[in-house]
Design an enzyme around this catalytic site. Structure first.
Site, PDB file in Angstrom:
ATOM      1  N   GLU B 283       0.832  -1.199   0.000  1.00  0.00           N
ATOM      2  CA  GLU B 283       0.000   0.000   0.000  1.00  0.00           C
ATOM      3  C   GLU B 283       0.871   1.254   0.000  1.00  0.00           C
ATOM      4  O   GLU B 283       0.557   2.242  -0.665  1.00  0.00           O
ATOM      5  CB  GLU B 283      -0.933  -0.020   1.214  1.00  0.00           C
ATOM      6  CG  GLU B 283      -2.183   0.805   1.046  1.00  0.00           C
ATOM      7  CD  GLU B 283      -3.234   0.438   2.099  1.00  0.00           C
ATOM      8  OE1 GLU B 283      -3.952  -0.542   1.886  1.00  0.00           O
ATOM      9  OE2 GLU B 283      -3.319   1.123   3.133  1.00  0.00           O
ATOM     10  N   GLU B 286       2.097   1.723  -3.394  1.00  0.00           N
ATOM     11  CA  GLU B 286       1.004   2.215  -4.236  1.00  0.00           C
ATOM     12  C   GLU B 286       0.782   3.711  -4.022  1.00  0.00           C
ATOM     13  O   GLU B 286       0.614   4.478  -4.976  1.00  0.00           O
ATOM     14  CB  GLU B 286      -0.281   1.431  -3.932  1.00  0.00           C
ATOM     15  CG  GLU B 286      -1.415   1.764  -4.888  1.00  0.00           C
ATOM     16  CD  GLU B 286      -2.715   1.053  -4.521  1.00  0.00           C
ATOM     17  OE1 GLU B 286      -2.724   0.232  -3.568  1.00  0.00           O
ATOM     18  OE2 GLU B 286      -3.734   1.332  -5.183  1.00  0.00           O
ATOM     19  N   CYS B 310      -8.370  -2.099   4.072  1.00  0.00           N
ATOM     20  CA  CYS B 310      -8.242  -3.237   4.990  1.00  0.00           C
ATOM     21  C   CYS B 310      -9.566  -3.656   5.597  1.00  0.00           C
ATOM     22  O   CYS B 310      -9.703  -4.766   6.070  1.00  0.00           O
ATOM     23  CB  CYS B 310      -7.308  -2.898   6.147  1.00  0.00           C
ATOM     24  SG  CYS B 310      -5.738  -2.305   5.593  1.00  0.00           S
ATOM     25  N   SER B 330      -7.315   1.820  -2.369  1.00  0.00           N
ATOM     26  CA  SER B 330      -6.100   1.074  -2.654  1.00  0.00           C
ATOM     27  C   SER B 330      -6.513  -0.273  -3.242  1.00  0.00           C
ATOM     28  O   SER B 330      -7.503  -0.864  -2.819  1.00  0.00           O
ATOM     29  CB  SER B 330      -5.321   0.853  -1.356  1.00  0.00           C
ATOM     30  OG  SER B 330      -4.427  -0.205  -1.526  1.00  0.00           O
ATOM     31  N   LYS B 369     -15.517  -9.763   7.522  1.00  0.00           N
ATOM     32  CA  LYS B 369     -14.473 -10.628   6.977  1.00  0.00           C
ATOM     33  C   LYS B 369     -15.059 -11.927   6.445  1.00  0.00           C
ATOM     34  O   LYS B 369     -14.505 -12.541   5.544  1.00  0.00           O
ATOM     35  CB  LYS B 369     -13.423 -10.944   8.048  1.00  0.00           C
ATOM     36  CG  LYS B 369     -12.571  -9.745   8.440  1.00  0.00           C
ATOM     37  CD  LYS B 369     -11.456  -9.473   7.452  1.00  0.00           C
ATOM     38  CE  LYS B 369     -10.670  -8.230   7.843  1.00  0.00           C
ATOM     39  NZ  LYS B 369      -9.872  -7.709   6.721  1.00  0.00           N
ATOM     40  N   GLU B 372     -16.181 -10.990   3.161  1.00  0.00           N
ATOM     41  CA  GLU B 372     -15.031 -10.761   2.279  1.00  0.00           C
ATOM     42  C   GLU B 372     -14.454 -12.085   1.763  1.00  0.00           C
ATOM     43  O   GLU B 372     -14.179 -12.235   0.562  1.00  0.00           O
ATOM     44  CB  GLU B 372     -13.954  -9.983   3.038  1.00  0.00           C
ATOM     45  CG  GLU B 372     -12.761  -9.585   2.183  1.00  0.00           C
ATOM     46  CD  GLU B 372     -11.644  -8.950   3.000  1.00  0.00           C
ATOM     47  OE1 GLU B 372     -11.416  -9.389   4.138  1.00  0.00           O
ATOM     48  OE2 GLU B 372     -11.008  -8.014   2.501  1.00  0.00           O
ATOM     49  N   GLU B 377     -14.197 -12.944  -6.153  1.00  0.00           N
ATOM     50  CA  GLU B 377     -12.869 -12.651  -6.701  1.00  0.00           C
ATOM     51  C   GLU B 377     -11.740 -13.129  -5.787  1.00  0.00           C
ATOM     52  O   GLU B 377     -10.573 -13.094  -6.182  1.00  0.00           O
ATOM     53  CB  GLU B 377     -12.712 -11.154  -7.002  1.00  0.00           C
ATOM     54  CG  GLU B 377     -12.794 -10.215  -5.814  1.00  0.00           C
ATOM     55  CD  GLU B 377     -14.208  -9.737  -5.518  1.00  0.00           C
ATOM     56  OE1 GLU B 377     -15.167 -10.456  -5.872  1.00  0.00           O
ATOM     57  OE2 GLU B 377     -14.363  -8.659  -4.919  1.00  0.00           O
ATOM     58  N   CYS B 526     -10.641  -1.988  14.319  1.00  0.00           N
ATOM     59  CA  CYS B 526     -10.955  -3.416  14.448  1.00  0.00           C
ATOM     60  C   CYS B 526     -11.158  -3.852  15.894  1.00  0.00           C
ATOM     61  O   CYS B 526     -11.895  -4.785  16.172  1.00  0.00           O
ATOM     62  CB  CYS B 526      -9.841  -4.248  13.854  1.00  0.00           C
ATOM     63  SG  CYS B 526      -9.509  -3.806  12.148  1.00  0.00           S
TER      64      CYS B 526
END
Lengths: 394, 596
Positions: B283, B286, B310, B330, B369, B372, B377, B526
Site C-alpha cells: 500500500e 502504491e 483493509c 487502494s 471478513k 469478504e 474474486e 478493528c
C-alpha cells in the site's frame, strides 16, 4: 345536585365568524402579556382531552428565548367517536386561523401548521382557500404569519403531540421522551405551541368576548363550554356545545334512548361509566369537590342494553393493538396481551382470575407507558372489566 | 457554568451536573438500575421501560435513562410499585420473545436472560406471542443471522446502524403488534445496503442478531486427517479474546491465544500481522506511485486521496454508497485475503503441501471478513483463499468446548514463515494504526530517516476522535523521491462509517485535499469490530486500544519493512512490492452496488 350539574347548551363555536378580521386586529393591538393573562384568567384547558391549561402553555413558550418558534394546530382527530374538529374546520376555519396567528404573535412565531388527519383530505380545497384569504389579510395589516397544512397519514399515534412532530419531520411517528416538552423542544427542536382545533376555536371566543364570558360558563376547575361528539345508541347523534360540569345523568336524560346501559366518555382511551354511576359522574376536569369527574376530548358513546360490553372492549383493544406505535414494551405487548387475554377468558382457556392479572397489567401500563396512548388503554379496560366482569366471562 | 443539582435516590443524597439522567446519578452512588434499550454508544430511546423508577410526587413512574435529574427530586428505584412494574415488563418482553434459551447462540450472554434470571420470572402466565406469524430466520448473509422471533424491539440495532454507521440498513417498520425491525422492502439482509460490519450484533441485547458461525466446519476440518488446517489471527483478536475467557478488558493474551490454537489442533498457527506488514509494503508503494503519477507525470487519471482497503465493512459501504469513488481505494487486498492467497501458494510451496489439502481459517474481530472471504474474486490462489472466518467470540467458544483452561495457558509463539510481525502490524487493530504504520515505512523509504515523532509514536492519528487529521512535511528526501521535497502529506483517519461518510462528503465537495485516508468501518477500528466480545462501550474500546499500543511499544521491530519474513518473501517469492506476482495475488478490484 347543585345547579351547575345541569345540562346547559352553549353556542359560541359555530356562531358566525364574519368578525374574524376585527378579532384579529383587536388582538394585535394588545400586548402579548395582556393576551396571555386573558387566557390564563379564562381557565381554558386543552380540549384535545389532556386538559393542559392553554394560557400556561402559551406563556411557557413565549418565555423561551428563540428566533424560530412554531404554532401547530392539531387536527389529527383520531379518537374513535370524535368528529368535532372536522366540523370546526369546515364551518368556522377563520376562527382557528385567527387564533393561530394571535398565538404566533404572543409567542413570537411566524409559521403555523395545521396537522390534518389524512382522512380529512376532502377539507383541503376549502381550507386552502381560507388560508390564502387569511394570509392575504395578514399581509394587508403587516402581520408576518403563514399557515401551511401538513397531511397526516392515518396513524392514531400521530395525534400525540411529540409523535406528531416526528411525523412532520419526516420520521416515524413515535412519541418522544418528555421532558423536554414542546414549549422548549417541539417541531424541529424549536419552541412550539401545539393546540387542538377546538382549543384554538375557544381562544377566539375568549379574545372576542373577554375571559369573563368564557369563565362564567361551566363549573369550578372546568370552565367554559365544550363540543361533544355524541354517538352510539342515541336518537340524536351529532355535535353539541355544552357547558362543562354537567352530570352524566342529565346528559343521558337528554341524549339517551331510554335504555342506556353505559356511556363511554372520552373515546376508546376514555372511561366507561355504567348506569349506576351516572348520578355521581360529572363531565369536566379532575379536581372537583364532589363525585367523579371525567375529562373528555368530546367523545360520548352511548350503549343500550342490546350491546355486549365484551364486544365493545374487544373492539377497543383491537384498535389499540393496531394503533400502538409499537415502540414501548408496556403498550406494544400489553395491548396484545389484553386482547388475547379477554379472548382466552371468554373461551375458557384461561381462568376467570386471569382478568385480575390483566387488571394488574393495566396498572403497569398506566405507570410505565411512554405516552398517553399506552397509559390510557387502562382506562377503558379497567372500567369495563370492573363494571361488567360477568359479561367478560359468560 | 450551571450549578449542581441536589437530589436523593433511595434516601441517599447526591449532587450531579445539570443534565445528568437519573440512571447516571444512581450509578454514581452505586445504585444499579437495570436497562435494556439503553447503550452507552447510542442515543437514549427510553422504549423498553425496564429502568422505571418512582419519583415522589409524580403519578407515573419515570424512565431513569431518559429523565434528567431535577433539583430536590426524591427517587426510589426499588419501591414495590417499581418492582412490580419492572417484573411485569420483563414478563411482557419474555412473552414476545422466543425464549428457547438452550438452543440460542447467545445463551449465557443475553441481557434479557440475565434480567429474567435476576428477577426470577419463574412462571410465565402471559400468552405466548411468538411466533407472531410465519416468519423465516434470515440466514442468507454469510455474516449475519437475523431471527425476528428473538427480537424485543429495543431498536439498539437500528440506532447503531443509523448513529454509529450511518448506513440505515436496519429500520423499524409497521406499528402496533406488527412493529418489527427490518430492511428495505423486507429484503434479506445480504441483498440490501448492509455493510456486514456486525455492529448490530455487538449491540443486540438478545440473540436476534448473531454472526453466522462456522465452528462445526472448523472442527470437521481439524479432525480430517487429510487436511492441513492453518489459522491466522488478526491484531485486534489478541486484545479482545481475554474478555470472553475471564480476563478484564485490555488484557493482552497473544501468547495464550497461540497456545490455545495449537491445542485446538490447528496444524500451523500464523499471524495476520505478517500480511499487515506486507500490506504496508504494497500500500505504501502504491501511495508513492500515485503521488508520483500526480506530481511528476501530472496524470489526470490518478485518484487521490488514496483510501485504505483493509476494512471489508468499509469496502462494502463505499461500493454501495460512493461507487464513483472506487478508484480511490487502494487495490491492496486486506491482510486476511493476502494471507489467504499466500497460504495456498507461497506457504504450500515452502512446506511442500498440495494446496487443495490446505484449509485456511482466520480468526477475526469482524463479521464483514466472513463476507469478504466469500467474495467471488477472492480465489487468486486457484482455490478459495480463506475457507472459514471465525469471530473472536467463536474462537472463545471453541476454546471452551475444548476444555482448555485459558487462564492457566502457557504462552506460545506463532509458527514461522508467516508468523513474524512488527509493532506496525499490531496497531492495525486500532483506528489510525494503518496510517501510522504506513507513515513509519513510507517516510523512511522516502527520506531514509525515521518519522519525526518521538519514539515512532504518531500521536495525532491515535485516539477515539471520530475524524483525525495529520500532515507530514517531507524534507530532504532521497534522490529518487526528490519530487516529494517540500510536499506536505495530508492524511485523515476515520472510524465508524458515520465518520467515513463525513470524510467522503468533504472529498466530494472538494472541501478537503487529503492525499491518504484511513477508514475503518467500526468504532475504534478493528478492536471495536462486530466480531469482538460483547459488551462493547467507549471505555472497553479505550482499554483495548491501550493494550494494542502497549503491544506495539513492547516489540523490538516496529516498522513493517524491518519484518524479516517480509524481506524473505520478497526475495524468495514476490520479488518486489507492486510487482507482477504481487499484483496477481495481493491486489484486487471492487464492484459498484445498489444503494438500498
Amino acid at each position: 345536585m347543585t345547579e351547575s350539574y345541569q345540562l346547559k347548551r352553549a353556542d359560541f363555536i359555530f356562531k358566525n365568524e364574519n368578525d374574524w378580521e376585527e378579532v384579529m386586529s383587536k388582538s394585535f393591538s394588545r400586548t402579548p402579556q395582556e393576551l396571555i393573562n386573558e387566557l390564563i384568567s379564562s381557565e381554558l384547558k386543552g380540549r384535545g382531552g389532556a386538559g393542559f391549561p392553554t394560557g400556561l402553555k402559551w406563556k411557557l413558550t413565549a418565555e423561551v428565548v428563540g428566533d424560530t418558534k412554531y404554532v401547530i394546530c392539531n387536527a389529527d382527530e383520531g379518537e374513535p367517536g370524535t368528529f368535532k374538529d372536522r366540523e370546526i374546520l369546515s364551518m368556522v376555519p377563520f376562527k382557528v386561523l385567527t387564533s393561530m396567528a394571535v398565538c404566533g404573535y404572543v409567542i413570537g412565531a411566524k409559521e403555523g401548521y395545521i396537522y390534518l388527519r389524512g382522512e380529512y383530505f376532502f377539507l383541503l380545497p376549502e381550507l386552502n382557500k381560507a388560508i390564502s384569504e387569511f394570509e392575504y389579510y395578514c399581509k394587508e395589516i403587516n402581520v408576518d404569519f403563514t399557515i401551511r397544512i401538513f397531511m397526516g397519514s392515518g396513524a392514531y399515534i400521530c395525534g400525540e403531540e411529540t409523535a406528531l412532530f416526528e411525523s412532520m419531520e419526516g420520521k416515524r411517528g413515535e412519541p418522544r421522551n418528555k421532558p423536554p416538552f414542546p414549549s422548549d423542544f417541539g417541531y424541529l427542536g424549536k419552541p412550539t405551541v401545539i393546540n387542538n382545533v377546538e382549543t384554538l376555536a375557544h381562544t377566539y371566543t375568549i379574545f372576542k368576548y373577554g375571559a369573563k364570558r368564557f369563565y362564567d360558563l361551566g363549573v369550578q376547575y372546568s370552565r367554559g363550554s365544550k363540543l361533544f361528539s355524541v354517538s352510539g345508541d342515541t336518537p340524536k347523534p351529532g355535535i353539541y356545545e355544552l357547558e362543562l360540569g354537567m352530570s352524566l345523568y342529565d346528559f343521558v336524560d337528554e341524549f339517551g334512548d331510554g335504555d342506556t346501559k353505559a356511556v363511554q366518555v372520552g373515546g376508546a382511551s376514555g372511561f366507561l361509566v355504567p348506569r349506576k354511576r351516572f348520578q355521581e359522574t360529572a363531565i369536566g376536569y379532575q379536581g372537583k369537590l364532589v363525585g367523579i369527574s371525567l375529562p373528555t376530548g368530546g367523545s360520548m358513546m352511548l350503549f343500550n342494553s342490546s350491546r355486549s360490553m365484551y364486544n365493545v372492549l374487544d373492539n377497543y383493544l383491537e384498535f389499540f393493538r393496531e394503533e400502538s406505535c409499537g415502540q414501548c414494551t408496556p403498550c406494544r405487548v400489553g395491548c396484545q396481551q389484553l386482547l388475547k387475554g379477554i379472548k382466552a377468558v371468554k373461551r375458557g382457556e384461561k381462568k376467570t382470575q386471569y382478568l385480575d392479572k390483566l387488571l394488574r397489567l393495566t396498572d403497569t401500563m398506566k405507570l410505565t407507558a411512554k405516552c398517553g396512548l399506552g397509559q390510557s388503554v387502562a382506562n377503558s379496560f379497567s372500567s369495563i372489566v370492573e363494571n361488567f366482569r360477568e359479561e367478560m366471562i359468560y | 457554568m450551571a450549578k449542581k443539582i441536589k437530589l436523593s435516590i433511595n434516601g441517599i443524597f447526591v449532587e450531579v451536573e445539570h443534565g445528568t439522567t437519573i440512571l447516571d446519578a444512581a450509578r454514581q452512588i452505586g445504585i444499579l438500575i437495570p436497562t435494556l434499550c439503553y447503550h452507552k454508544d447510542l442515543c437514549i430511546a427510553g422504549n423498553c421501560r425496564v429502568c422505571m423508577v418512582e419519583v415522589a410526587g409524580q403519578k407515573r413512574l419515570a424512565a431513569a435513562c431518559a429523565t434528567p435529574c431535577e433539583e430536590e427530586m426524591e427517587i426510589y428505584t426499588n419501591s414495590l410499585n417499581v418492582l412490580h412494574s419492572r417484573k411485569q415488563i420483563i414478563e411482557l418482553l419474555l412473552s414476545e420473545h422466543n425464549a428457547d434459551c438452550t438452543s440460542c447462540f447467545k445463551n449465557g450472554n443475553c441481557e434479557l436472560q440475565k434480567l429474567s434470571s435476576d428477577y426470577k420470572i419463574l412462571k410465565q402466565d402471559f400468552i405466548r406471542l411468538v411466533p407472531l406469524q410465519n416468519y423465516t430466520i434470515d440466514k442468507l448473509s454469510p455474516s449475519i443471522i437475523k431471527d425476528d422471533s428473538k427480537c424485543i424491539r429495543c431498536q439498539r440495532c437500528v440506532r447503531t446502524c443509523e448513529e454509529l454507521q450511518g448506513v440505515n440498513a436496519l429500520t423499524v417498520a409497521y406499528k402496533g403488534d406488527q412493529m418489527k425491525i427490518t430492511t428495505f422492502f423486507e429484503k434479506p439482509i445480504h441483498s440490501v445496503v448492509c455493510s456486514t460490519c456486525g455492529q448490530c450484533i455487538n449491540h443486540c441485547p438478545t440473540g436476534a442478531l448473531v454472526e453466522r458461525n462456522y465452528i462445526e466446519k472448523v472442527w470437521d476440518a481439524i479432525s480430517d486427517k487429510t487436511k492441513h488446517v492453518i489459522v491466522q489471527t488478526a491484531p485486534a483478536v489478541r486484545v479482545g479474546l481475554g474478555e470472553e475467557l475471564g480476563f478484564e478488558p485490555g488484557k493482552r493474551v497473544t501468547g495464550k491465544m497461540v497456545a490455545a490454537l495449537k491445542r485446538l489442533g490447528f496444524d500451523a498457527v500464523m499471524d495476520t500481522d505478517f500480511t499487515a506488514d506486507l500490506t504496508i509494503m504494497e500500500e505504501g508503494t502504491e501511495l508513492l506511485m500515485r503521488l508520483k503519477a500526480a506530481l511528476v507525470d501530472h496524470d489526470p487519471e490518478v485518484k487521490l486521496p488514496m483510501a485504505t482497503s483493509c476494512s471489508p465493512g468499509w469496502i462494502k459501504y463505499i461500493e454501495h454508497m460512493y461507487p464513483e469513488y472506487l478508484g480511490h481505494l487502494s487495490t491492496c487486498k486486506s491482510p486476511q485475503q493476502m494471507f489467504g492467497a499466500l497460504a495456498k501458494t507461497y506457504y504450500a510451496k515452502a512446506r511442500n503441501l498440495d494446496p487443495e489439502t490446505i484449509v485456511s481459517v482466520s480468526i477475526m474481530p469482524c463479521t464483514a471478513k466472513k463476507f469478504e472471504a466469500n467474495r467471488p474474486e477472492m480465489h487468486d490462489s486457484g482455490f478459495r483463499d480463506v475457507d472459514y472466518v471465525l469471530t473472536t467470540r467463536e474462537l472463545a467458544i471453541m476454546i471452551k468446548q475444548a476444555g482448555l483452561d485459558f487462564l492457566k495457558m502457557e504462552d506460545a509463539h506463532f509458527d514461522r514463515l508467516m508468523g513474524e510481525s512488527t509493532g506496525a502490524a499490531v496497531i492495525f487493530g486500532a483506528t489510525g494504526g494503518v496510517m501510522e504504520a504506513a507513515l513509519r515505512t513510507a517516510y523512511e523509504l522516502v527520506t531514509g530517516r525515521d518519522v519525526p515523532f518521538e519514539n515512532l509514536n504518531i500521536t495525532p492519528v491515535r485516539g477515539m476522535e471520530g475524524i483525525k487529521e495529520a500532515s507530514l512535511k517531507i524534507e530532504n528526501p532521497l534522490e529518487q523521491w526528490a519530487f516529494l521535497d517540500g510536499v506536505e502529506l495530508k492524511c485523515a483517519v476515520a472510524h465508524g462509517l458515520v465518520n467515513a461518510k463525513k470524510v467522503m462528503d468533504s472529498i466530494r465537495t472538494g472541501e478537503s485535499n487529503y492525499h491518504f485516508i484511513e477508514i475503518m468501518a467500526c468504532p475504534g477500528g478493528c478492536l471495536g469490530g462486530g466480531g469482538q466480545p460483547i459488551p462493547t462501550s467507549p471505555e472497553i474500546r479505550r482499554k483495548r486500544a491501550e493494550a494494542i499500543y502497549a503491544e506495539d511499544t513492547g516489540m523490538t521491530l516496529r516498522k513493517s519493512h524491518q519484518n524479516p519474513e517480509v524481506i524473505k518473501i520478497y526475495k524468495d517469492f514476490l520479488e518486489s512490492p507492486g510487482g507482477e506476482k504481487s499484483h496477481h495475488l495481493l491486489h484486487t478490484h471492487y464492484t459498484a452496488r445498489e444503494r438500498f
